[in-house]
Design an enzyme around this catalytic site. Sequence first.
Site, short mmCIF file in Angstrom:
data_model
loop_
_atom_site.label_atom_id
_atom_site.label_comp_id
_atom_site.label_asym_id
_atom_site.label_seq_id
_atom_site.Cartn_x
_atom_site.Cartn_y
_atom_site.Cartn_z
N GLY A 184 -74.05 48.45 -70.39
CA GLY A 184 -73.22 48.49 -71.59
C GLY A 184 -73.23 47.18 -72.33
N CYS A 185 -72.23 46.97 -73.16
CA CYS A 185 -72.14 45.74 -73.94
C CYS A 185 -72.20 44.52 -73.04
CB CYS A 185 -70.84 45.73 -74.74
SG CYS A 185 -70.57 44.21 -75.66
N PHE A 186 -73.07 43.58 -73.37
CA PHE A 186 -73.27 42.45 -72.47
C PHE A 186 -72.10 41.47 -72.44
CE2 PHE A 186 -76.59 41.10 -75.94
CZ PHE A 186 -75.59 40.95 -76.89
#
Length: 244
Positions: free
Chosen positions: A66-68
């Site tokens: 997902g979003c880092f």
Amino acid sequence: MKATPIPALQRRRSLLAALALATGGGVWLAARPSAAAEAAVVVPAPGTDPAVAPGSTSEVAVIAGGCFWGVQGVFQHVKGVSGAVSGYAGGSEQTARYDDVGLGNTGHAEAVRISYDPRQISYARLLQIFFSVAHDPTQLNRQGPDTGTQYRSTIFAQNLEQARIAQAYIAQLTQAKTFGNRPVVTTIELQKRFYPAEAYHQDFLTRHPDHPYIVINDIPKVDNLKRMFPAVYRAQPALVGTGV
């Protein structure tokens, strides 16, 4: 340079950031949904966890979930981790840019490169944290509010040994039905190059703790790390700073 269109989801994140800066996050924080972040899951310790090779003091792991912002934030708080850098993996150098990756057709995933001391924490232990608190490995090509292949759950194995450990652990979790009837969809991609993300993405969780996206989706992950893995949690994160 030709302008690259930003998909709706990326545009939403940009608008949230702008509003948070304009309002101090107060409007959004007041309406914070308590169950927005993926729930942490207790997963068994890896059955495959080889001994540390003599003289080994620094190794690298690359993962995507997902979003880092949140994945980086979690691993920056793990003892034995000397650095965690947000970036892109799975595609080419030419498309390793946020606006391009956000289109979802570059082959890249938002990924995090973790540098760690295997004498303090093992690769398998990092994967346990990855599967437990850093993301939900049963969500296919998405994570929380973010959708697209760039948010896929992937282990970018740096060598055959890492691939073997990852494969064995996924098989272990599957056999144990750790996530009930939900299959683990995490893929393994071998020896794909990692490209650091733009400087403004680095240390985002630490630099913007009141950002609504961070408050809703990512702070709970760090809280779960502290609660579920107290032996490896550290309060002071290993920050990237300006040296990406």
